[in-house]
Design an enzyme around this catalytic site. Sequence first.
Site, short mmCIF file in Angstrom:
data_model
loop_
_atom_site.label_atom_id
_atom_site.label_comp_id
_atom_site.label_asym_id
_atom_site.label_seq_id
_atom_site.Cartn_x
_atom_site.Cartn_y
_atom_site.Cartn_z
N GLU A 226 8.29 11.47 14.76
CA GLU A 226 7.23 12.10 14.01
C GLU A 226 7.24 13.47 14.45
OE1 GLU A 226 4.81 7.92 13.10
OE2 GLU A 226 3.80 9.60 14.33
N PHE B 154 0.85 -1.18 0.00
CA PHE B 154 0.04 -0.10 -0.13
C PHE B 154 0.96 1.34 0.05
CE2 PHE B 154 0.60 -1.11 4.60
CZ PHE B 154 1.03 0.03 4.95
N ARG C 222 -12.46 7.61 13.42
CA ARG C 222 -12.61 6.71 12.27
C ARG C 222 -13.82 6.18 11.92
NH1 ARG C 222 -6.42 4.25 12.87
NH2 ARG C 222 -5.31 6.12 11.83
N ARG D 230 -4.83 6.99 20.09
CA ARG D 230 -5.04 5.73 19.30
C ARG D 230 -6.37 5.37 19.85
NH1 ARG D 230 -1.50 4.67 16.04
NH2 ARG D 230 -2.01 2.60 15.71
N ASN E 191 -8.86 7.15 6.12
CA ASN E 191 -9.25 7.06 7.26
C ASN E 191 -8.94 8.18 8.20
OD1 ASN E 191 -6.37 7.01 8.07
ND2 ASN E 191 -6.37 4.57 8.37
#
Length: 167
Positions: A154, A85, A130, A113, A140
């Site tokens: 990140e 993907f 989501r 999360r 998403n």
Amino acid sequence: MKGALKYTIYKISILIITIFLVSKYMDRDEYTLSIIKPDATSRNLTSEINEYFINNGLRVVEQKATTLTRAQAEEFYAEHKARPFYNDLVEYMISGPVVVQILSGKDAIAKNREIMGATNPANAIPGTIREKFAESVERNSVHGSDSAESAKREISFFFNYDEVTNK
């Protein structure tokens, strides 16, 4: 008696200082990166998504809208390069603006999360971002760091980590 009183006051002072220091560093906020993805920004969902974070005890510490270049998207998602993907993910992430932001709070990574829900919206618990906003597994709506190490990497990709987390 006077010496015993001084010693007791001294011990109480040490105990108070210890409790203060432990509470200061034990309850320290955790930081995580959140990305509101192109499918959500194109539908003007940034404010609604941020309400989920805020209503669940997270703070938006820093935020900026940007459009990722191909090179940025490829670098950011490099860990997925061998996965089937990867190319579609890169194309999607450069297809429109994103909102990158730092969230903070107690257990911010796990909390974020949980609030986001499962990657596949069909498997997301009702009331998660989501479940409510994602269009598909690929589109998403949000990204969130999955560990403390990922969060630091990140956040540093988009912001000066030390400058932001030491405010």
